[in-house]
Each structure stands twice: as C-alpha cells, then as structure tokens.
Design a protein around this motif. Structure first.
Motif, PDB file in Angstrom:
ATOM      1  N   GLN A 240       0.821  -1.212   0.000  1.00  0.00           N
ATOM      2  CA  GLN A 240       0.000   0.000   0.000  1.00  0.00           C
ATOM      3  C   GLN A 240       0.857   1.266   0.000  1.00  0.00           C
ATOM      4  O   GLN A 240       0.339   2.365  -0.059  1.00  0.00           O
ATOM      5  N   GLY A 241       2.190   1.116   0.089  1.00  0.00           N
ATOM      6  CA  GLY A 241       3.074   2.279   0.007  1.00  0.00           C
ATOM      7  C   GLY A 241       3.434   2.895   1.337  1.00  0.00           C
ATOM      8  O   GLY A 241       3.974   3.998   1.375  1.00  0.00           O
ATOM      9  N   PHE A 242       3.146   2.217   2.437  1.00  0.00           N
ATOM     10  CA  PHE A 242       3.508   2.752   3.746  1.00  0.00           C
ATOM     11  C   PHE A 242       5.013   2.663   3.954  1.00  0.00           C
ATOM     12  O   PHE A 242       5.664   1.767   3.415  1.00  0.00           O
TER      13      PHE A 242
ATOM     14  N   THR B 162      -7.372   1.364   3.413  1.00  0.00           N
ATOM     15  CA  THR B 162      -6.567   2.552   3.156  1.00  0.00           C
ATOM     16  C   THR B 162      -6.568   2.885   1.676  1.00  0.00           C
ATOM     17  O   THR B 162      -6.936   2.065   0.829  1.00  0.00           O
TER      18      THR B 162
ATOM     19  N   SER C 143      -4.008   3.819  -1.328  1.00  0.00           N
ATOM     20  CA  SER C 143      -2.585   3.644  -1.601  1.00  0.00           C
ATOM     21  C   SER C 143      -1.883   4.990  -1.705  1.00  0.00           C
ATOM     22  O   SER C 143      -2.271   5.848  -2.504  1.00  0.00           O
ATOM     23  N   ILE C 144      -0.850   5.157  -0.915  1.00  0.00           N
ATOM     24  CA  ILE C 144      -0.119   6.422  -0.851  1.00  0.00           C
ATOM     25  C   ILE C 144       0.464   6.817  -2.210  1.00  0.00           C
ATOM     26  O   ILE C 144       0.335   7.976  -2.615  1.00  0.00           O
TER      27      ILE C 144
ATOM     28  N   VAL D 278      -2.335   8.378  -4.382  1.00  0.00           N
ATOM     29  CA  VAL D 278      -2.726   9.722  -3.938  1.00  0.00           C
ATOM     30  C   VAL D 278      -1.654  10.736  -4.323  1.00  0.00           C
ATOM     31  O   VAL D 278      -1.966  11.836  -4.782  1.00  0.00           O
ATOM     32  N   THR D 279      -0.389  10.365  -4.166  1.00  0.00           N
ATOM     33  CA  THR D 279       0.710  11.255  -4.531  1.00  0.00           C
ATOM     34  C   THR D 279       0.667  11.581  -6.019  1.00  0.00           C
ATOM     35  O   THR D 279       0.813  12.745  -6.417  1.00  0.00           O
TER      36      THR D 279
END
Length: 58
Positions: free
Chosen positions: A13-15, A39, A41-42, A45-46
């Motif tokens: 998920q990119g954490f 969540t 995914s980071i 969103v970025t």
C-alpha cells in the motif's frame, strides 16, 4: 501458498518501512488486515496530487 503478513500488505500500500500499528498487541491481525485494506494507496494519492498541481499551474 501462504497469506501475506500485515507488514507485507503495508508495503504494497506504500507505507514506510518503519510504520507499525501503535498497539500491535491489542489490534488483532484480522483487524490489521481490514484497516490496511481500507486505506488508500499512498503512491496513487501522490500521483493524483502531482497531476492536479501540474494542471492548476499551467
């Protein structure tokens, strides 16, 4: 076949690597999987935020 660990799911998920649930011994593994699955995914969103910024500045 084996089930992914919560840590592996967080990575997908990119954490960041150092992310941990604050109360690992209280939050059950099944609830950890649910929270990770809910969540956003980071990296996604970025990428969206960068494209919005690029569009607004042109």
């Amino acid at each position: 076949m084996r089930k992914l660990t919560p840590k592996e799911c967080l990575r997908l998920q990119g954490f960041p690597e150092d992310f941990n649930f604050l109360i690992d011994n209280i939050v059950s593994r099944s609830n950890q999987y649910k929270q990770i699955g809910n969540t956003v995914s980071i990296p996604v969103v970025t990428a969206i935020a960068k494209n919005i910024k690029k569009t607004l500045l042109t």
